[in-house]
Design a protein around this motif. Structure first.
Motif, PDB file in Angstrom:
ATOM      1  N   SER A  14     -46.320-109.608 -48.884  1.00  0.00           N
ATOM      2  CA  SER A  14     -47.644-109.455 -49.508  1.00  0.00           C
ATOM      3  C   SER A  14     -47.681-108.197 -50.346  1.00  0.00           C
ATOM      4  O   SER A  14     -46.820-107.319 -50.231  1.00  0.00           O
ATOM      5  CB  SER A  14     -48.733-109.370 -48.431  1.00  0.00           C
ATOM      6  N   ALA A  15     -48.718-108.111 -51.174  1.00  0.00           N
ATOM      7  CA  ALA A  15     -48.887-106.930 -52.024  1.00  0.00           C
ATOM      8  C   ALA A  15     -49.248-105.698 -51.206  1.00  0.00           C
ATOM      9  O   ALA A  15     -49.241-104.582 -51.715  1.00  0.00           O
ATOM     10  CB  ALA A  15     -49.960-107.198 -53.085  1.00  0.00           C
ATOM     11  N   ALA A  16     -49.550-105.886 -49.919  1.00  0.00           N
ATOM     12  CA  ALA A  16     -49.873-104.735 -49.064  1.00  0.00           C
ATOM     13  C   ALA A  16     -48.627-104.110 -48.442  1.00  0.00           C
ATOM     14  O   ALA A  16     -48.694-103.030 -47.869  1.00  0.00           O
ATOM     15  CB  ALA A  16     -50.847-105.160 -47.961  1.00  0.00           C
ATOM     16  N   HIS A  17     -47.485-104.790 -48.527  1.00  0.00           N
ATOM     17  CA  HIS A  17     -46.255-104.209 -47.991  1.00  0.00           C
ATOM     18  C   HIS A  17     -45.834-103.019 -48.864  1.00  0.00           C
ATOM     19  O   HIS A  17     -45.782-103.140 -50.086  1.00  0.00           O
ATOM     20  CB  HIS A  17     -45.139-105.259 -47.947  1.00  0.00           C
ATOM     21  N   ASP A  18     -45.546-101.880 -48.208  1.00  0.00           N
ATOM     22  CA  ASP A  18     -45.207-100.680 -48.987  1.00  0.00           C
ATOM     23  C   ASP A  18     -43.810-100.155 -48.624  1.00  0.00           C
ATOM     24  O   ASP A  18     -43.092-100.768 -47.825  1.00  0.00           O
ATOM     25  CB  ASP A  18     -46.278 -99.598 -48.800  1.00  0.00           C
TER      26      ASP A  18
END
Ligand code: PLP
Length: 429
Positions: free
Chosen positions: A406-410
């Protein structure tokens, strides 16, 4: 890692839900453990009822493109709830979501909203049969199109995980209209079309297959499929329930530049609420009741909560196209990191990735179709899954599913995932 409360919850669930779950893969039995019960999730992390935290790569099996519970989606849902949860009358929200889908998918002139991906595909097939006046359909081994009768034949996903690709309870009379071909093998399609000339309504496939692990269609295969369908007057249906708005805003059809006659959506377009949709050319979609004779209806279809969430989701990603660059960058770094570790330990396992979808196959075979996927060592996947889980990484509990980024994975998640991966691979040796 303590799972006492999950185990308790599971034992109780098993007394009133078959297998303790409402969708088979959630039972974790194929990876040799009992399921963890979710309590809440935020961003890239999921927390179970025992208070354990995981970096989540299940992502609710696809809808969570932006990670869990982003503030703007919570707001969208709350504002919709305050206005009432269902009316049984049309709302402007349905038109708005349909327009967002149309705008991104030039092959889609009109859309019908439904409540799940299963319903979308099942209904699209009915329309295709009515439009062409033919009964038979072609599907591909290992592709999953939901659990409706005619499509649960040589199916992927949970059906494949539990070794029941063709379920009992489906009449032979229904199955005989489903012709099964080999993914990425155009000759198998030509053969089926020749054997059943003038009898086939539609060819349906996942243009990027995500239910036998990640297996992409080869571009030439899709092009030839499009050409064959056009020549034979057969409708080409893309099941983009996973790939739609994920591999690109324009989906797989945008990436491959191939226009299907009909497309099925789900997952992301509901922003986490139950939704599905099917659409296509105007002359085909106008077959649907009440503008045409093909009956298809739903008490909660176009539900205002689901529509509001879908609109919020699609509007957000449309306005933040950089999300796809982020997903690609994270995916590429994760792939490179994992590949380096595989190389270091001389492990030959193919690692497939398309944007934010990824699968590590435990085989030394090149993977192009279901036959190749079948050579995977499921025992190894089980050890891999358990090794990652105890290190706080939540993967799909099946070799035949994908990893959803997801775009929340950093970057922190990336490092933690790679550390866990290296330790797990060492354990595997
Ligand atoms: C998930 C999925 C479906 C079924 O959608 P549901 O909402 O689970 O009914 C259909 N096709 C594909 C490609 C899927 O991944």
């Amino acid at each position: 890692m303590d799972h006492t409360l999950s185990k308790k919850a599971y034992a109780k669930a098993c007394t009133c839900l078959p297998g303790g779950v409402d969708s088979p893969v959630r039972a974790f039995s194929s990876v040799g453990c009992t399921p963890i019960f979710a309590d809440h999730a935020q961003g890239s992390h999921l927390f179970d009822v025992d208070g354990n935290s995981y970096i989540d790569y299940i992502g609710s099996w696809g809808p969570m493109l932006l990670g869990h519970a982003p503030a703007f989606l919570q707001e969208a849902l709350l504002s919709a709830v305050r206005k009432g949860t269902s009316f049984g009358l049309p709302t402007v929200l349905e038109t708005e979501l349909a327009e967002l889908i149309k705008e991104a998918y030039p092959s889609v002139d009109m859309v019908r909203m439904v409540n799940s991906g299963t319903e979308a595909v099942m209904s699209a097939i009915r329309v295709a049969r009515a439009y062409t006046g033919k009964d038979k359909i072609i599907k591909f081994e290992g592709n999953y199109h939901g659990h409706s009768d005619g499509l649960l034949v040589s199916s992927g996903s949970g059906a494949l995980t539990y070794q029941v690709p063709t379920s009992p309870g489906i009449p032979q009379d229904v199955i005989r209209h489903t012709l099964v071909c080999t993914y990425n093998d155009i000759e198998s399609v030509k053969k089926a079309m020749n054997n059943h000339k003038g009898e086939i309504a539609a060819v349906i496939l996942e243009p990027i297959a995500g239910n036998m692990g990640l297996v992409q269609a080869e571009p030439v295969f899709l092009k030839e499929l499009r050409q064959l369908c056009t020549e034979e007057g057969i409708l080409l249906i893309f099941d983009e329930v996973i790939s739609g708005f994920r591999v690109a805003y324009e989906g797989a059809q945008g990436l491959y530049c191939v226009k299907p006659d009909m497309t099925c959506f789900g997952k992301i377009i509901g922003g986490g609420l139950p939704v599905g949709a099917y659409g296509g050319k105007k002359e085909i979609m106008q077959m649907v009741s009440p503008s045409g004779p093909v009956y298809q209806a739903g008490t909660l279809s176009g539900n205002p909560l689901a529509m509001r969430m879908g609109i919020a989701m699609l509007t957000y990603i449309k306005e933040h196209p950089d999300i796809y660059a982020h997903l690609e960058a994270f995916g590429a770094k994760l792939q490179e990191g994992m590949q380096a570790i595989l190389d270091q330990y001389h492990l030959p396992y193919p690692l497939h990735r398309c944007g934010s979808l990824m699968t590590l196959f435990f085989t030394d075979r090149k993977i192009r179709s279901y036959k190749d996927v079948q050579t995977c060592d499921l025992q190894l996947y089980r050890t891999y899954f358990q090794g990652m889980l105890k290190r706080g990484i939540l993967l799909a509990p099946s070799q035949f599913e994908v990893m959803f980024i997801s775009a929340a994975h950093d970057l922190r998640d990336l490092q933690d995932t790679l550390i866990a991966f290296e330790q797990t691979m060492k354990e595997l040796l």
